[in-house]
Design an enzyme around this catalytic site. Structure first.
Site, PDB file in Angstrom:
ATOM      1  N   CYS A  48       0.822  -1.210   0.000  1.00 31.27           N
ATOM      2  CA  CYS A  48       0.000   0.000   0.000  1.00 31.27           C
ATOM      3  C   CYS A  48       0.856   1.260   0.000  1.00 31.27           C
ATOM      4  O   CYS A  48       0.392   2.328  -0.402  1.00 31.27           O
ATOM      5  CB  CYS A  48      -0.947   0.003   1.197  1.00 31.27           C
ATOM      6  SG  CYS A  48      -0.116  -0.139   2.794  1.00 31.27           S
ATOM      7  N   GLN A 147       6.632  -5.787   8.987  1.00 23.43           N
ATOM      8  CA  GLN A 147       5.826  -6.423   7.940  1.00 23.43           C
ATOM      9  C   GLN A 147       6.495  -6.373   6.571  1.00 23.43           C
ATOM     10  O   GLN A 147       6.336  -7.284   5.758  1.00 23.43           O
ATOM     11  CB  GLN A 147       4.442  -5.761   7.853  1.00 23.43           C
ATOM     12  CG  GLN A 147       3.505  -6.106   8.988  1.00 23.43           C
ATOM     13  CD  GLN A 147       3.772  -5.278  10.240  1.00 23.43           C
ATOM     14  OE1 GLN A 147       4.546  -4.331  10.201  1.00 23.43           O
ATOM     15  NE2 GLN A 147       3.137  -5.645  11.337  1.00 23.43           N
TER      16      GLN A 147
END
Length: 459
Positions: A48, A147
């Protein structure tokens, strides 16, 4: 190293453009296949917050013969010295980068002028440094977040599946992963919680150490509570109860959290007073204008559970849990402000740790460069020996053919063979010595001369 990276991230491009440049699903497979047509391997990292293409410039277009013949030089040959192989290589790489940019624009049905101002480009060691910083979380919106490393690993596995990971790119990836692990292990850049959900999960581990025997009560199944539940579930909590007004949303969250080793239950919000006594950990974030858990309800639940400690995390604004609950013994209540205060201190600690991490990255890149040079020299030596053997075999076959001719003079043929072998073997070092002398590079000249003298002594 031939490594280049072209991309956009949260610092260089608005979210609207990042969405249009995102490469996900089947797009990635198609893109990797197309990139294989003009790259020696590629990896696409698309999240994203970033879309990046890591690619190797084909070795074939950087060979000495190809460099001089390349059509890419015609664009700028008047502005560079054709005697400079470095300038020529740089021009070829720039042309290849432009090719990838143009491909990306075409692939996403955008114009190059539309995306080029937002694209960043790194090459060779700068590209390696960038990749390591990204993998270590130093280039993330949330500094040090873990992440991204998992996202890069998934991108690499996808490249492997699509046969887009060449041997050299695979070697570079291994170096990046090993170095990123060292950055995380040897610095504190990712040690402290800097998100509300992660901070909430950290609190759980500080209060309870036997999570498989504990019950988590999730009050409201919105996105924030979903993240908290996912984090705490990942820690191994044995039972989760979800109370929500909308049963469909509660069931959807239950499906995400379901695990053979975990008991999941869905209850209505009206059942909250009854199930509160079963909860060791409560996470609430409903968006309600009214208090959902008051002091009386909590005292009743605590009595029912024989005053075993309870951790209550209230992420709602306005609050879901009455602030007076914090005065009850054996109840640990944390509000969103409490967590924000913890996070603010943790962010500052991460910023300080990032200074050490950046220094370590610089050191690791130097080490990786040295390992690459050693690896590359071994490859160059192998190629040099192979070419030398080919030249010797060619001369030998020519001499054998002459020996089979009429009126052949073996002595003359052997003398000629020896002379030609000597010329071939001494041509490159002689040329290098003349170049070093002409440019006043005494260090290189001494190195070549001493190397040749050592060779003579050993033979």
């Amino acid at each position: 190293m031939r490594l280049v990276v072209i991309g956009v991230n949260h610092k260089t491009a608005p979210v609207a453009l990042r969405e249009r440049l995102a490469l996900v699903g089947d797009d990635v497979n198609i893109a990797l296949a197309q990139l294989q047509g003009f790259s020696d391997g590629s990896v696409i990292v698309s999240t994203c917050n970033r879309t990046e293409i890591y690619a190797l410039v084909p070795e074939s277009i950087l060979s000495p013969n190809t460099l001089l013949a390349s059509s890419a030089l015609s664009v700028v040959e008047s502005s560079i010295s054709l005697n400079s192989s470095t300038n020529i290589s740089s021009t070829i790489i720039s042309a290849h980068i432009l090719k990838i940019k143009t491909w990306l624009a075409d692939f996403k049905q955008l114009s190059l002028d539309e995306i080029d101002p937002y694209l960043y480009v790194h090459r060779d060691m700068h590209a390696l440094t960038h990749w390591l910083r990204v993998a270590a979380g130093l280039d993330s919106m949330i500094l040090g977040e873990p992440q991204i490393l998992g996202q890069i690993k998934r991108a690499v596995h996808l490249a492997q599946d699509q046969k887009a990971l060449s041997n050299q790119l695979g070697w570079i990836v291994d170096q990046v992963f090993a170095a990123a692990k060292r950055v995380r292990n040897e610095t504190q850049v990712g040690a402290q919680a800097v998100s509300l959900s992660y901070a909430a999960a950290k609190l759980v581990t500080q209060i309870f150490d036997d999570l498989p025997s504990r019950t988590l009560l999730v009050v409201a199944a919105g996105e924030m509570n979903r993240l908290v539940a996912m984090h705490i579930a990942g820690l191994g909590v044995g039972r989760i109860i979800i109370c929500n007004r909308n049963p469909e949303r509660a069931e959807a969250l239950a499906a995400e959290l379901r695990n053979p080793k975990r008991q999941i239950e869905v209850r209505t919000l009206q059942e909250l007073p009854q199930v509160l006594a079963e909860a060791d950990i409560v996470s609430s974030c409903s968006g309600s204008m009214d208090i959902l858990i008051d002091k009386t309800m909590t005292l009743r639940a605590l009595k029912s559970r024989r005053y075993q400690p309870m951790l209550m995390i209230d992420l709602a604004v306005p609050r879901d849990i009455d602030s007076t609950v914090s005065r009850i013994d054996d109840v640990y209540l944390y509000s969103v402000d409490d967590l924000q205060h913890v996070i603010a201190g943790n962010i500052e600690q991460r910023r300080q740790a990032a200074v050490d991490a950046e220094l370590l990255v610089s050191q690791l890149v130097v080490e990786m460069d040295r390992r690459f040079q050693v690896r590359q020299v071994g490859k160059d030596i192998q190629q040099y020996r192979s070419r030398t053997h080919e030249q010797v075999d060619k001369l030998l076959q020519e001499s054998i053919a002459k020996l089979q001719g009429d009126n052949a003079n073996p002595e003359d043929i052997m003398i000629e063979l020896t002379r030609r072998l000597t010329q071939n073997l001494t041509h490159a070092p002689s040329k290098l010595m003349r170049k070093a002398a002409r440019e006043g590079d005494n260090e290189l000249l001494d190195f070549v001369v001493s190397g040749l003298q050592d060779a003579h002594r050993h033979h």
